[in-house]
Design an enzyme around this catalytic site. Structure first.
Site, mmCIF file in Angstrom:
data_model
loop_
_atom_site.group_PDB
_atom_site.id
_atom_site.type_symbol
_atom_site.label_atom_id
_atom_site.label_comp_id
_atom_site.label_asym_id
_atom_site.label_seq_id
_atom_site.Cartn_x
_atom_site.Cartn_y
_atom_site.Cartn_z
ATOM 1 N N ILE A 28 0.965 -1.243 -0.091
ATOM 2 C CA ILE A 28 -0.124 -0.031 0.178
ATOM 3 C C ILE A 28 0.969 1.313 -0.066
ATOM 4 O O ILE A 28 0.782 2.252 -0.792
ATOM 5 C CB ILE A 28 -1.047 -0.004 1.238
ATOM 6 C CG1 ILE A 28 -1.698 -1.239 1.283
ATOM 7 C CG2 ILE A 28 -1.904 1.273 1.216
ATOM 8 C CD1 ILE A 28 -2.612 -1.513 2.561
ATOM 9 N N ASP A 47 12.548 2.469 4.802
ATOM 10 C CA ASP A 47 11.976 0.975 4.763
ATOM 11 C C ASP A 47 13.236 0.238 5.131
ATOM 12 O O ASP A 47 14.349 0.567 4.800
ATOM 13 C CB ASP A 47 11.605 0.958 3.453
ATOM 14 C CG ASP A 47 10.504 -0.535 3.323
ATOM 15 O OD1 ASP A 47 11.001 -1.628 3.598
ATOM 16 O OD2 ASP A 47 9.412 -0.296 2.920
ATOM 17 N N ASN A 48 12.924 -0.929 5.712
ATOM 18 C CA ASN A 48 14.186 -1.945 6.013
ATOM 19 C C ASN A 48 14.000 -3.137 4.990
ATOM 20 O O ASN A 48 14.782 -4.047 5.120
ATOM 21 C CB ASN A 48 14.102 -2.268 7.368
ATOM 22 C CG ASN A 48 12.698 -3.205 7.804
ATOM 23 O OD1 ASN A 48 11.919 -3.398 7.020
ATOM 24 N ND2 ASN A 48 13.030 -3.698 8.927
ATOM 25 N N ALA A 88 4.655 0.986 7.770
ATOM 26 C CA ALA A 88 5.580 -0.088 8.350
ATOM 27 C C ALA A 88 5.067 -0.919 9.436
ATOM 28 O O ALA A 88 5.330 -0.498 10.748
ATOM 29 C CB ALA A 88 6.866 0.479 8.705
ATOM 30 N N TYR A 155 -2.720 -8.694 16.561
ATOM 31 C CA TYR A 155 -2.850 -7.649 15.438
ATOM 32 C C TYR A 155 -3.551 -6.584 15.566
ATOM 33 O O TYR A 155 -3.067 -5.495 15.465
ATOM 34 C CB TYR A 155 -2.951 -8.429 14.151
ATOM 35 C CG TYR A 155 -3.034 -7.661 12.926
ATOM 36 C CD1 TYR A 155 -1.962 -6.686 12.556
ATOM 37 C CD2 TYR A 155 -4.276 -7.406 12.151
ATOM 38 C CE1 TYR A 155 -2.128 -5.790 11.521
ATOM 39 C CE2 TYR A 155 -4.353 -6.452 11.230
ATOM 40 C CZ TYR A 155 -3.292 -5.658 10.756
ATOM 41 O OH TYR A 155 -3.359 -4.715 9.970
ATOM 42 N N PHE A 183 -10.257 -1.939 5.007
ATOM 43 C CA PHE A 183 -10.734 -3.479 5.016
ATOM 44 C C PHE A 183 -9.777 -4.104 4.213
ATOM 45 O O PHE A 183 -8.517 -4.063 4.435
ATOM 46 C CB PHE A 183 -12.181 -3.475 4.563
ATOM 47 C CG PHE A 183 -13.011 -2.995 5.867
ATOM 48 C CD1 PHE A 183 -13.032 -1.517 6.356
ATOM 49 C CD2 PHE A 183 -14.016 -3.926 6.304
ATOM 50 C CE1 PHE A 183 -13.577 -1.565 7.457
ATOM 51 C CE2 PHE A 183 -14.741 -3.506 7.290
ATOM 52 C CZ PHE A 183 -14.702 -2.294 7.804
ATOM 53 N N ILE A 221 -10.059 -23.580 0.243
ATOM 54 C CA ILE A 221 -11.075 -22.671 0.764
ATOM 55 C C ILE A 221 -11.183 -22.896 2.230
ATOM 56 O O ILE A 221 -11.527 -24.036 2.703
ATOM 57 C CB ILE A 221 -12.567 -22.813 0.121
ATOM 58 C CG1 ILE A 221 -12.423 -22.690 -1.485
ATOM 59 C CG2 ILE A 221 -13.673 -21.950 0.795
ATOM 60 C CD1 ILE A 221 -13.752 -22.894 -1.965
ATOM 61 N N ARG A 296 -9.616 -21.430 9.148
ATOM 62 C CA ARG A 296 -8.443 -20.778 9.423
ATOM 63 C C ARG A 296 -8.961 -20.095 10.942
ATOM 64 O O ARG A 296 -9.744 -19.237 10.894
ATOM 65 C CB ARG A 296 -7.878 -19.814 8.543
ATOM 66 C CG ARG A 296 -6.811 -19.151 8.745
ATOM 67 C CD ARG A 296 -6.213 -18.266 7.656
ATOM 68 N NE ARG A 296 -6.840 -17.143 7.481
ATOM 69 C CZ ARG A 296 -6.387 -16.304 6.684
ATOM 70 N NH1 ARG A 296 -5.483 -16.386 5.617
ATOM 71 N NH2 ARG A 296 -7.239 -15.289 6.364
#
Ligand code: UFG
Length: 343
Positions: A28, A47-48, A88, A155, A183, A221, A296
């Site tokens: 993104i 950025d790493n 990040a 998260y 989203f 699925i 999942r």
């Protein structure tokens, strides 16, 4: 002047930088860097390359992690950014459950490093990549910003911690911020040169592209017994370029004097896993073999954005987010880059 909704003046001509984009070589981030460049706004990326790709950016780059407070401070000294966009972070729900330590370090402690560096440098404009995962199991669908934020995995919790830190820094130190709750980001650039390239890949759409390219035999699925019309999970897919556009709009609101702002970035339309697979069959003309497996862990049955805050506050409409458009743009990128950026 960009398309406005009543009461929302979004004047891209008045946007100013430099903008420091953390994680600007990622999926993104790189699309947003491209959008900033198009407007002629000076950009520097830090950025790493843990998940980002140097090939995805064409602006000055600082290779560093947010753990490196010295380099961060030096970057603020050298570039004197007016604003920061923070992409990040770690973003896998399953990984965050298995190894939360990484998420608290990278999504909370490193984010705090950023807030401190901004405070020391006197930089007060921040656009933050938040997520619908901060809502946890929604109390109602579609999910509006009024839904309580009770994340159900590390998260989501770490992203919510950052939202809270920003609120406190806004109150105490005058930080101005936008928390953009994405989203499901999907799609690729119009030019076909920027797209989704994660290793390992876990997201549904790029995995389907890999099946269509013959790199995988089938798509699994994850569960057909959800309380949805066809039994598979429903998600709200939003084009990555629409997300980039929302970042410019959020920046322009902050630069016009708005102090804080939090809104969902989704389309309000949900598609089931089966519907996405069908659409990929149509677009790629590949049969896409499928196999039903178990659920999942951590997947809510349905996540669809509601409300109109992004329209009201940003004048934002997800203009490129029709599912067919998302999938055909993704397919163009994957066909041209079957091995991702390494090709
Ligand atoms: N899915 C499959 N098979 C696969 C991969 C995914 O059936 O091989 C399903 C998932 O179960 C889910 C849907 O496809 O129902 C979409 O899965 P993704 O992995 O593409 O995306 P998620 O919805 O899991 O994740 C996204 C963002 C996260 C964010 C999360 C919020 O990528 O950053 O939404 O729950 F946190």
């Amino acid at each position: 002047m960009a398309t406005d909704s009543p009461g929302t003046e979004v004047d891209f001509a008045n946007l100013s930088g430099p903008v420091l984009v953390l994680g600007g070589a990622g999926y993104i981030g790189s699309h947003t860097v491209r959008a900033l460049e198009r407007l002629g706004i000076p950009v520097v990326v830090l950025d790493n390359f843990s998940t980002g790709h140097p090939e995805a950016v064409n602006v000055p780059l600082v290779e560093a992690s947010l753990a490196d407070r010295e380099t961060l401070a030096r970057t603020f000294d050298e570039w004197e950014p007016r604003a920061v966009m923070h992409f990040a972070a770690r973003c896998y729900v399953g990984e965050s459950v298995e190894d939360p330590s990484i998420y608290y370090r990278e999504n909370v402690i490193h984010a705090w490093n950023l807030l401190e560096a901004m405070r020391e440098a006197g930089c007060q404009e921040l656009i933050f990549s938040s997520t619908c995962a901060t809502y946890g199991n929604p109390v109602a669908l579609p999910i509006t910003e009024e839904n309580p934020q009770v994340p159900v995995n590390p998260y989501g919790r770490t992203k919510l911690h950052m939202e809270h830190m920003m609120e406190d820094y806004a109150q105490a130190y005058g930080l101005r911020f936008a928390a953009l709750r994405y989203f499901n980001a999907a799609g690729a650039s119009q030019e076909g040169d920027l797209g989704e390239d994660h290793s390992p890949e876990t997201h549904l759409i790029p995995l389907l592209m890999q099946v269509a390219l013959g790199q995988r035999d089938e798509i699994a699925i994850f569960g057909g017994d959800y309380p949805t019309p066809d039994g598979t999970c429903i998600r709200d897919y939003v084009h990555v370029e629409d997300l980039a556009d929302a970042h410019l709009r959020a920046l322009s609101r902050l630069q016009a004097g708005v102090h804080t702002l939090a809104c969902n970035l989704g389309t309000g339309l949900g598609y089931s896993v089966r519907e996405v697979i069908e659409a990929v069959r149509r677009i790629t003309r590949h049969p896409i073999p499928e196999r039903m497996t178990g659920r999942r862990a951590g997947d809510p049955p349905e996540l669809v954005s509601g409300g109109s805050r992004a329209l009201e506050h940003l004048g934002w409409r997800p203009a490129r987010s029709a599912l067919e458009k998302i999938l055909s743009d993704a397919w163009r990128f994957h066909e041209a880059h079957p091995k991702g950026y390494s090709r």
